[in-house]
Scaffold this motif. Structure first.
Motif, PDB file in Angstrom:
ATOM      1  N   ALA A 170       0.813  -1.216   0.000  1.00 39.69           N
ATOM      2  CA  ALA A 170       0.000   0.000   0.000  1.00 39.69           C
ATOM      3  C   ALA A 170       0.846   1.265   0.000  1.00 39.69           C
ATOM      4  O   ALA A 170       0.374   2.334  -0.402  1.00 39.69           O
ATOM      5  CB  ALA A 170      -0.933   0.003   1.209  1.00 39.69           C
ATOM      6  N   ASP A 171       2.111   1.157   0.459  1.00 38.54           N
ATOM      7  CA  ASP A 171       2.956   2.346   0.549  1.00 38.54           C
ATOM      8  C   ASP A 171       3.735   2.619  -0.741  1.00 38.54           C
ATOM      9  O   ASP A 171       4.553   3.537  -0.791  1.00 38.54           O
ATOM     10  CB  ASP A 171       3.932   2.224   1.722  1.00 38.54           C
ATOM     11  CG  ASP A 171       4.884   1.038   1.573  1.00 38.54           C
ATOM     12  OD1 ASP A 171       4.598   0.139   0.752  1.00 38.54           O
ATOM     13  OD2 ASP A 171       5.913   1.013   2.281  1.00 38.54           O
ATOM     14  N   LEU A 172       3.479   1.844  -1.783  1.00 46.79           N
ATOM     15  CA  LEU A 172       4.169   2.079  -3.049  1.00 46.79           C
ATOM     16  C   LEU A 172       3.686   3.363  -3.704  1.00 46.79           C
ATOM     17  O   LEU A 172       2.492   3.666  -3.704  1.00 46.79           O
ATOM     18  CB  LEU A 172       3.925   0.919  -4.019  1.00 46.79           C
ATOM     19  CG  LEU A 172       4.616  -0.416  -3.750  1.00 46.79           C
ATOM     20  CD1 LEU A 172       4.203  -1.426  -4.815  1.00 46.79           C
ATOM     21  CD2 LEU A 172       6.128  -0.257  -3.722  1.00 46.79           C
ATOM     22  N   ASP A 173       4.614   4.107  -4.263  1.00 43.08           N
ATOM     23  CA  ASP A 173       4.265   5.229  -5.131  1.00 43.08           C
ATOM     24  C   ASP A 173       4.287   4.682  -6.557  1.00 43.08           C
ATOM     25  O   ASP A 173       5.359   4.365  -7.081  1.00 43.08           O
ATOM     26  CB  ASP A 173       5.282   6.358  -4.975  1.00 43.08           C
ATOM     27  CG  ASP A 173       4.931   7.579  -5.815  1.00 43.08           C
ATOM     28  OD1 ASP A 173       4.657   7.403  -7.025  1.00 43.08           O
ATOM     29  OD2 ASP A 173       4.951   8.699  -5.283  1.00 43.08           O
ATOM     30  N   PRO A 174       3.129   4.533  -7.202  1.00 44.23           N
ATOM     31  CA  PRO A 174       3.088   3.884  -8.521  1.00 44.23           C
ATOM     32  C   PRO A 174       3.996   4.541  -9.560  1.00 44.23           C
ATOM     33  O   PRO A 174       4.685   3.845 -10.309  1.00 44.23           O
ATOM     34  CB  PRO A 174       1.613   3.992  -8.919  1.00 44.23           C
ATOM     35  CG  PRO A 174       0.886   4.050  -7.620  1.00 44.23           C
ATOM     36  CD  PRO A 174       1.773   4.852  -6.719  1.00 44.23           C
ATOM     37  N   ALA A 175       4.008   5.870  -9.600  1.00 42.38           N
ATOM     38  CA  ALA A 175       4.816   6.567 -10.603  1.00 42.38           C
ATOM     39  C   ALA A 175       6.306   6.339 -10.368  1.00 42.38           C
ATOM     40  O   ALA A 175       7.063   6.049 -11.304  1.00 42.38           O
ATOM     41  CB  ALA A 175       4.494   8.058 -10.594  1.00 42.38           C
ATOM     42  N   LEU A 176       6.743   6.458  -9.107  1.00 42.55           N
ATOM     43  CA  LEU A 176       8.158   6.260  -8.797  1.00 42.55           C
ATOM     44  C   LEU A 176       8.571   4.804  -8.989  1.00 42.55           C
ATOM     45  O   LEU A 176       9.682   4.515  -9.451  1.00 42.55           O
ATOM     46  CB  LEU A 176       8.447   6.705  -7.364  1.00 42.55           C
ATOM     47  CG  LEU A 176       8.326   8.207  -7.082  1.00 42.55           C
ATOM     48  CD1 LEU A 176       8.626   8.502  -5.617  1.00 42.55           C
ATOM     49  CD2 LEU A 176       9.268   9.001  -7.986  1.00 42.55           C
ATOM     50  N   THR A 177       7.684   3.879  -8.633  1.00 48.18           N
ATOM     51  CA  THR A 177       7.990   2.459  -8.809  1.00 48.18           C
ATOM     52  C   THR A 177       8.113   2.116 -10.289  1.00 48.18           C
ATOM     53  O   THR A 177       9.016   1.379 -10.699  1.00 48.18           O
ATOM     54  CB  THR A 177       6.898   1.593  -8.159  1.00 48.18           C
ATOM     55  OG1 THR A 177       6.770   1.947  -6.779  1.00 48.18           O
ATOM     56  CG2 THR A 177       7.248   0.117  -8.260  1.00 48.18           C
ATOM     57  N   ALA A 178       7.210   2.651 -11.091  1.00 44.96           N
ATOM     58  CA  ALA A 178       7.281   2.432 -12.538  1.00 44.96           C
ATOM     59  C   ALA A 178       8.585   2.998 -13.093  1.00 44.96           C
ATOM     60  O   ALA A 178       9.257   2.361 -13.915  1.00 44.96           O
ATOM     61  CB  ALA A 178       6.084   3.077 -13.228  1.00 44.96           C
ATOM     62  N   HIS A 179       8.943   4.181 -12.630  1.00 49.38           N
ATOM     63  CA  HIS A 179      10.189   4.811 -13.083  1.00 49.38           C
ATOM     64  C   HIS A 179      11.399   3.960 -12.699  1.00 49.38           C
ATOM     65  O   HIS A 179      12.341   3.803 -13.488  1.00 49.38           O
ATOM     66  CB  HIS A 179      10.311   6.205 -12.470  1.00 49.38           C
ATOM     67  CG  HIS A 179      11.543   6.940 -12.880  1.00 49.38           C
ATOM     68  ND1 HIS A 179      11.729   7.448 -14.142  1.00 49.38           N
ATOM     69  CD2 HIS A 179      12.682   7.242 -12.187  1.00 49.38           C
ATOM     70  CE1 HIS A 179      12.910   8.032 -14.217  1.00 49.38           C
ATOM     71  NE2 HIS A 179      13.501   7.920 -13.052  1.00 49.38           N
ATOM     72  N   ALA A 180      11.377   3.392 -11.495  1.00 52.62           N
ATOM     73  CA  ALA A 180      12.489   2.555 -11.038  1.00 52.62           C
ATOM     74  C   ALA A 180      12.625   1.304 -11.906  1.00 52.62           C
ATOM     75  O   ALA A 180      13.742   0.898 -12.265  1.00 52.62           O
ATOM     76  CB  ALA A 180      12.285   2.169  -9.578  1.00 52.62           C
ATOM     77  N   MET A 181      11.505   0.689 -12.259  1.00 59.45           N
ATOM     78  CA  MET A 181      11.553  -0.505 -13.105  1.00 59.45           C
ATOM     79  C   MET A 181      12.093  -0.170 -14.487  1.00 59.45           C
ATOM     80  O   MET A 181      12.910  -0.906 -15.052  1.00 59.45           O
ATOM     81  CB  MET A 181      10.156  -1.129 -13.209  1.00 59.45           C
ATOM     82  CG  MET A 181       9.742  -1.901 -11.968  1.00 59.45           C
ATOM     83  SD  MET A 181       8.212  -2.847 -12.194  1.00 59.45           S
ATOM     84  CE  MET A 181       7.006  -1.540 -12.018  1.00 59.45           C
ATOM     85  N   MET A 182      11.639   0.940 -15.041  1.00 57.55           N
ATOM     86  CA  MET A 182      12.122   1.358 -16.354  1.00 57.55           C
ATOM     87  C   MET A 182      13.619   1.644 -16.315  1.00 57.55           C
ATOM     88  O   MET A 182      14.367   1.244 -17.216  1.00 57.55           O
ATOM     89  CB  MET A 182      11.353   2.597 -16.811  1.00 57.55           C
ATOM     90  CG  MET A 182       9.878   2.340 -17.081  1.00 57.55           C
ATOM     91  SD  MET A 182       8.902   3.866 -17.210  1.00 57.55           S
ATOM     92  CE  MET A 182       9.658   4.648 -18.636  1.00 57.55           C
ATOM     93  N   SER A 183      14.059   2.311 -15.261  1.00 59.75           N
ATOM     94  CA  SER A 183      15.478   2.644 -15.125  1.00 59.75           C
ATOM     95  C   SER A 183      16.325   1.389 -14.992  1.00 59.75           C
ATOM     96  O   SER A 183      17.444   1.317 -15.513  1.00 59.75           O
ATOM     97  CB  SER A 183      15.690   3.551 -13.906  1.00 59.75           C
ATOM     98  OG  SER A 183      15.007   4.775 -14.061  1.00 59.75           O
TER      99      SER A 183
END
Length: 214
Positions: A170-183
């Motif tokens: 629940a504490d995930l930031d979707p935008a930042l998590t997506a960015h981390a995966m892409m990076s």
């Protein structure tokens, strides 16, 4: 970007040798040009992308190449579209897609990217070349930004749905998590010593961090 010429020739009937049969197979011709450009970038980098070499690789004259791709931006867009088509996971149709959880959808996506990185590293090599060039070329930057925005939005949608279903933390930031995966995947292509098993274990650990363990 094109080293042999920066202007486009006058587009008259003599320059463009496209027959009725050629028009019928226009998509095939476009694909041949894109593949030739892709191959040049993979082997020589963006600096080695020459119109005459692209035309020769596609088995046509320069006039025909310009008929299909009248500007360098359109040719680069064609290469990026080709890469995106190969990176994107084809979604299952009908009830099978509806039955998949966000965790399964994300796993399928990441597993597909991992296999692509292992089996066809040239895909990421070309993307890396374009990313480096985009720092100095605004047109390429805009093309890649659109592709990145679409990819990130896809990941955000999957993550948000997983959070709502209490499958992801629940504490995930979707935008930042997506960015981390892409990076991660963009950076993985630079890890020359990264072995297949290490890559798969790293992706598996990344997926584990996302899960709600309650």
């Amino acid at each position: 970007m094109y080293q042999d010429d920066n202007t486009y020739p006058h587009m008259d009937a003599e320059n463009i040798q496209v027959t009725a049969a050629g028009n019928a197979g226009s998509e095939d011709r476009r694909q041949e040009i894109v593949l030739a450009a892709f191959g040049l970038i993979a082997s020589k980098g963006v600096e080695g992308l020459r119109t005459r070499d692209v035309a020769a690789g596609a088995g046509m004259n320069i006039g025909t190449l310009y008929y299909y791709f009248s500007t360098k931006e359109k040719l680069i867009q064609g290469v990026v579209d080709y890469i995106v088509q190969h990176i994107a996971v084809v979604q299952d149709a009908g009830s099978e897609a509806a039955e998949k959880t966000p965790v399964e959808v994300l796993h399928q996506h990441l597993a597909h990217l991992t296999r692509m990185l292992i089996d066809t590293p040239e895909i990421f090599r070309v993307m890396g070349e374009l990313i480096l060039r985009s720092e100095r070329d605004q047109a390429i930057y805009q093309i890649l930004k659109q592709a990145d925005d679409d990819w990130q939005q896809y990941l955000i949608n999957v993550l948000v749905e997983g959070i709502n279903q209490r499958l992801f933390r629940a504490d995930l930031d979707p935008a930042l998590t997506a960015h981390a995966m892409m990076s991660f995947f963009k950076g993985a292509m630079l890890q020359l010593c990264l072995q297949t098993e290490e890559l798969e274990r790293t992706v598996a650990q990344f997926e584990g961090w996302l899960l709600d363990r309650r």
